[in-house]
Design a protein around this motif. Sequence first.
Motif, PDB file in Angstrom:
ATOM      1  N   VAL A  96       0.975  -1.165  -0.194  1.00  0.00           N
ATOM      2  CA  VAL A  96       0.575  -0.042   0.309  1.00  0.00           C
ATOM      3  C   VAL A  96       0.649   1.471  -0.543  1.00  0.00           C
ATOM      4  O   VAL A  96       1.431   1.525   1.109  1.00  0.00           O
ATOM      5  CB  VAL A  96      -0.849  -0.047   1.170  1.00  0.00           C
ATOM      6  CG1 VAL A  96      -1.407   1.154   1.509  1.00  0.00           C
ATOM      7  CG2 VAL A  96      -1.672  -1.225   1.106  1.00  0.00           C
ATOM      8  N   ASP A 127       0.511   5.266   0.766  1.00  0.00           N
ATOM      9  CA  ASP A 127       0.134   6.607   1.216  1.00  0.00           C
ATOM     10  C   ASP A 127       0.146   7.289   0.280  1.00  0.00           C
ATOM     11  O   ASP A 127      -0.480   8.342   0.091  1.00  0.00           O
ATOM     12  CB  ASP A 127       0.079   6.780   2.592  1.00  0.00           C
ATOM     13  CG  ASP A 127      -0.342   5.820   3.591  1.00  0.00           C
ATOM     14  OD1 ASP A 127      -1.661   5.107   3.205  1.00  0.00           O
ATOM     15  OD2 ASP A 127      -0.001   5.322   4.440  1.00  0.00           O
ATOM     16  N   GLY A 173      -5.650  -1.724  -5.179  1.00  0.00           N
ATOM     17  CA  GLY A 173      -5.342  -0.780  -4.276  1.00  0.00           C
ATOM     18  C   GLY A 173      -4.336  -0.418  -4.288  1.00  0.00           C
ATOM     19  O   GLY A 173      -3.436   0.377  -4.310  1.00  0.00           O
ATOM     20  N   ARG A 174      -3.747  -1.371  -4.003  1.00  0.00           N
ATOM     21  CA  ARG A 174      -1.465  -1.744  -4.090  1.00  0.00           C
ATOM     22  C   ARG A 174      -0.631  -0.745  -4.806  1.00  0.00           C
ATOM     23  O   ARG A 174      -2.110  -1.425  -6.742  1.00  0.00           O
ATOM     24  CB  ARG A 174      -1.434  -3.120  -3.193  1.00  0.00           C
ATOM     25  CG  ARG A 174      -2.006  -3.641  -2.187  1.00  0.00           C
ATOM     26  CD  ARG A 174      -1.730  -4.767  -1.530  1.00  0.00           C
ATOM     27  NE  ARG A 174      -2.542  -5.384  -0.243  1.00  0.00           N
ATOM     28  CZ  ARG A 174      -2.092  -5.200   1.177  1.00  0.00           C
ATOM     29  NH1 ARG A 174      -1.128  -4.558   0.863  1.00  0.00           N
ATOM     30  NH2 ARG A 174      -2.914  -5.749   1.844  1.00  0.00           N
ATOM     31  N   ASP A 216       1.647  -1.884   4.768  1.00  0.00           N
ATOM     32  CA  ASP A 216       1.433  -3.287   4.467  1.00  0.00           C
ATOM     33  C   ASP A 216       1.457  -3.992   3.510  1.00  0.00           C
ATOM     34  O   ASP A 216       0.545  -4.239   2.456  1.00  0.00           O
ATOM     35  CB  ASP A 216      -0.535  -2.463   4.794  1.00  0.00           C
ATOM     36  CG  ASP A 216      -1.108  -2.470   5.797  1.00  0.00           C
ATOM     37  OD1 ASP A 216      -0.067  -2.247   6.817  1.00  0.00           O
ATOM     38  OD2 ASP A 216      -1.704  -1.675   5.707  1.00  0.00           O
TER      39      ASP A 216
END
Length: 496
Positions: A184, A186, A211-212, A252
């Motif tokens: 992940v 941000d 989404g990663r 993560d």
Amino acid sequence: MEQSVVIVGGGPTGSWLACELRLAGVPTVVLEREPEVDPHSRALTVHPRTIETLALRGAHRELLAEGGRIPSGHFAVLDERLGFRELDTDFPFTLTIPQARTTELLRRRALALGADLRCGHRVTGCTETGAAVTVSVEGPDGAYTLEAAYVVGCDGTRSLVRRCAGVAFDGTPHTALGTLGDVVLDDPPPGAVASAWTTDGTLIAVPLPDGRHRIVMHSPEDVRTDRPGELAFEEFRERVRRVVGTDYGMRDPSWLSRYGNTSRLARRYRAGRFLLAGDAAHQHMPAGGVGLNVGVQDAMNLGWKLAAVVDGRAPDELLDTYHSERRPVGADTIEHTQAQTALMMGFSPQGAALRSLLGKLIAERPQLRDALAERLSGLSVRYPPPGRAHPLTGHRAPNLRLSDTRSLFDVLRDGRPAFVGFGRTDGLGDADDRIDRCRCPLAPDRAAWAGVNAVLVRPDGYIGWATDETDASALAAEARTAAAALYDPRLVARPV
């Protein structure tokens, strides 16, 4: 004995081969040792020629709907991108879609066509016994055996089928490593693909559907022959920081891994009743994401030939052309990826100079850029015919728009070859009733097609014969010879 085929390995290569065999009505069993699809996907990209391959059977729509479209590729992470928009294809882009999802979609098609897919069934041995191959299997309910006319190894670089066939896997061990992480971010980099090369390392970052991001890296310390232990998250994050000055808010990790540039090629793709495809036939650094694509295209070349041999429409010798056509593609893939490895891992001043020079040449010479883009996309593959032949023979056919509003890919959807006529083509009418016939208003507006009156397109979308002949009787004679030679390599179509 029922003339069946056993495929060992249910990844994209084995699944697509099962689709092709079942399309032709061949009884097909797929034995996959893993009970579930591996969620960790080394492959993420489906290249233009592979999309065309699926489109030849109408099996591309779900991938198009789910995959992200990237209109360019790279060679060794050079700054000069290789644009796909100018390529001669309906699909001038690469799709980003995890291998796990591609596998699921292809397995679903194979099952719908009637393939017997057995997950959690591990092959323990294969023995050729004259007219058959006996396959020993360990399944969830115990051991059993199968008999097959042919066995195809799609079971990866450590292929048991290849070992049972006694085929050497020649090449070189790894001299460099790469690392990858699904994480992940941000604060992700902008755009569909981010890349960087410095003397501290190489980096590519691609967004994933969940989404990663997938980050792939090479670092100076990875020019090595040993293989260190598992990749730690902190080590990976620090490598990213050294190259781009930030870790993008990385957290993560769902998968961290190392991989090498081991390069090996099966000495034979066919040994008696054993055949090899995909990673069982070729192993290389995953530069450019070509591995899955080459495997699916192996399966496309093999599928129609194996089906024709099994159901008696072609002699056994047709399978030898699978080796002669696809092994050079495997060798070319190894050369291509090894060259990229040298450039990506060239962290010395000399390596930096070589990268700079090659980048300038690509920027200054569009022909070089386009040639590299065609190679990466898979569109440059040609199967040279034996002897003299029309220059178009062996090239892929574009998706021609036909006189009756269909396209050529529509005609090829059932896996049968097709004659396409452009001018005076009455002579094609009695050529061969196993082959579809269609007309195109005009030959494509390309120099190589000037004066072409008819072509024979193979089930895999490559041109098996082309002619400028317009006399009806001469055209008919040529077409009959070409149709016979398509299935029997002992015959050679009359040169034109």
